[in-house]
Design an enzyme around this catalytic site. Structure first.
Site, short mmCIF file in Angstrom:
data_model
loop_
_atom_site.label_atom_id
_atom_site.label_comp_id
_atom_site.label_asym_id
_atom_site.label_seq_id
_atom_site.Cartn_x
_atom_site.Cartn_y
_atom_site.Cartn_z
N HIS A 73 -42.19 17.48 -40.67
CA HIS A 73 -40.99 17.44 -41.52
C HIS A 73 -40.90 18.73 -42.34
O HIS A 73 -41.34 18.77 -43.50
CB HIS A 73 -41.04 16.22 -42.45
N CYS A 81 -39.10 15.14 -36.19
CA CYS A 81 -39.90 13.93 -36.03
C CYS A 81 -39.39 13.10 -34.84
O CYS A 81 -39.57 13.51 -33.70
CB CYS A 81 -39.92 13.13 -37.33
N GLU A 129 -38.52 20.03 -43.89
CA GLU A 129 -37.66 19.93 -45.08
C GLU A 129 -38.46 19.61 -46.34
O GLU A 129 -38.00 19.92 -47.46
CB GLU A 129 -36.58 18.86 -44.88
#
EC number: 6.3.4.2
Length: 536
Positions: free
Chosen positions: A508, A381, A510
């Protein structure tokens, strides 16, 4: 008929209700049930999207773009499901919806009150979370502790659900702390007794107690709690401190928690097969290697601000048979003079997201160090945006290049506000949020990480993007745009192909990592870091 499980907490907050709820969800899923889960947060914010990470930890984004509590990350990782906007409900969200209906005249002149209007709205959210996912079981966790004034409407809604759907379809689980007084050499049950008394005073009789303890309580303590709290002795479940969170579902199963729940709800389903989960836990506890990863962030004083990042790193460590030795680096402390001392022993460097100017120059310096010293680096990001800024300044020699967010007057705004964000004034809920497709460049390291898929879908949370006016200049210098939106307008992933691993993503990744199914870009990063460690 959908079954409803409500998880409340007493004595103290942060007792692990979310982990207990997620663990139970995993056990029920492994019995063949379709499970969903939601979190009720009694604060007045609409959502945590505008809250400081120091106040709330990370903001977890769902596929449909809801900005939610970090507990939803635990839910998704444990149960391996994708949740939606109905999975996180706040006081602010409920009151804003009720007041909007009142202004539109939908209550037909009635006096709008907590009961029935607020409680009805809460019950509707519970049922919507179940129906939109076609679930057999929904688990609802109520944030905070019993006795908090903010929680009263939520608990009243939970009480009413029993009458609405029938006692056989509702189960109340109360989690409490069982403190051990070292000086007295004994565990104290009185706080739990008072917490249950408070809950019963609100009309809710718990069917199960989950007691958080540092050491085994013993059957005598369980019998005492069962007697005073009016629950079956076998329904007093211990939640012991563990070395790894993923042990908890196995510990709860060993105490027949899921069987007791199924019996109460009259669910005739097979025993949960936790063989695969058990094998994963065994592997996690016996990793053979250790890899040093430097996390360069601006909120490092509160690790929960990067919870999903840390978990994704661990997940990718599992498949590489390596533990992650995480070094938290405060971005404010990274300067040209300190960068070597701070990052010199790192096998890999990760630069996660964030908002605002503070710490960005330190992040840029860390990215420069990774590029110049060929240390595997993953940017996320804001980390991706600053990767572009670093390259513009130090390779393209665009002096003063920056993001328009950080320096509106920069001569070289290599990162600029998205076109559809220009006229937006509100901060909350207005970012580019949720799941979007990313088209991968064939032959790139990014495409290789994703097994050469043409398109991947990943979750986003940003307002600024790479400025395409600079794209040709970057490409001519060897900068690779390895992921873009299908219309080629939005840059999603950038990389340098001549490095061991130098990749940065606007999205993102994750948020879609699971312990048994790690996210591919993180795994490629950790694989490169392990190889870098072995080359030292």
């Amino acid at each position: 008929m959908t079954k409803y499980i409500f998880v409340t907490g007493g004595v103290v907050s942060s007792i692990g209700k979310g982990i207990v709820a997620a663990s139970l969800g995993r056990l029920l899923k492994n019995r063949g049930l379709k499970v969903t889960i939601q979190k009720f947060d009694p604060y007045i914010n609409i959502d945590p999207g505008t809250m400081s990470p120091y106040q709330h930890g990370e903001v977890y984004v769902t596929d449909d773009g809801a900005e939610t509590d970090l507990d939803l990350g635990h839910y998704e990782r444990f149960i391996d499901i994708n949740l939606n906007k109905y999975s996180n409900v706040t006081t602010g969200k409920i009151y804003s919806e009720v007041l909007r209906k009142e202004r539109k005249g939908e209550y037909l002149g009635a006096t709008v009150q907590v009961i029935p209007h607020i409680t009805d709205a809460l019950k509707e959210k519970i049922k919507r979370a179940a129906t939109t996912t076609d679930s057999d079981v929904i688990i609802t966790e109520v944030g905070g502790t019993v006795g908090d004034i903010e929680s009263l409407p939520f608990l009243e809604a939970l009480r009413q659900m029993k009458a609405d759907v029938g006692a056989d379809n509702v189960m109340y689980i109360h989690t409490t702390l069982l403190p051990y007084l070292k000086a007295a050499g004994e565990m104290k049950t009185k706080p739990t007794q008072h917490s249950v008394k408070e809950l019963r005073g609100l009309g809710i009789q718990p069917n199960m107690l989950v007691i958080r303890t540092e050491q085994p309580a013993g059957q005598g303590i369980k019998n005492k709690l069962a007697q005073f709290c009016d629950v079956a002795p076998e329904a007093v479940i211990e939640s012991l401190d563990v070395d790894h969170l993923y042990q908890i579902p196995l510990n709860l199963q060993a105490q027949n928690m899921d069987q007791i729940v199924c019996d109460h709800l009259k669910l005739d389903v097979p025993v949960a097969d936790m063989t695969e989960w058990s094998a994963m836990v065994d592997k996690v506890m016996n990793l053979k290697k250790k890899t040093k990863i430097a996390l360069v962030g601006k909120y490092v004083e509160l690790p929960d601000a990067y919870l999903s990042v840390v978990e994704a790193l661990k997940h990718s460590g599992y498949v590489n048979d390596t533990a992650i030795d995480l070094n938290w680096i405060n971005a404010n402390e990274v300067t040209p003079e300190t960068v070597t001392d701070l990052l010199g022993d790192a096998d890999g460097i990760i630069v996660p997201g964030g908002f605002g100017h503070r710490g960005t120059e330190g992040k840029i310096e860390a990215i420069r160090y990774a590029r110049e010293n060929d240390v595997p680096m993953l940017g996320i990001c804001l980390g991706m945006q600053l990767t572009c800024v670093e390259y513009a300044r130090h390779v393209l020699n665009l002096e003063g290049a920056n993001s328009a967010e950080l320096d509106p007057d920069t001569k070289y705004p290599v990162i600029d506000i998205m076109r559809d964000q220009i006229d937006i004034e509100d901060m909350g809920g207005t970012l580019r949020l949720g799941l979007y497709p990313c088209k991968l460049k064939s032959g790139s390291k990014t495409a290789s990480a994703y097994s050469n898929q043409e398109v991947v879908q990943r979750r986003h949370r940003h307002r600024y993007e790479f400025n395409n006016a600079f794209r040709q200049q970057f490409e001519e210098a060897g900068f690779v745009f390895s992921g873009v939106s299908p219309d080629n307008r939005l840059v999603e992933v950038v990389e340098l192909s001549d490095k061991k691993f130098f990749v940065a993503a606007q999205y993102h990744p994750e948020l879609q990592s699971r312990p048994n199914r790690p996210e591919e870009l993180y795994t490629a990063f950790i694989t490169a870091a392990v190889e870098n460690s072995q080359a030292h």
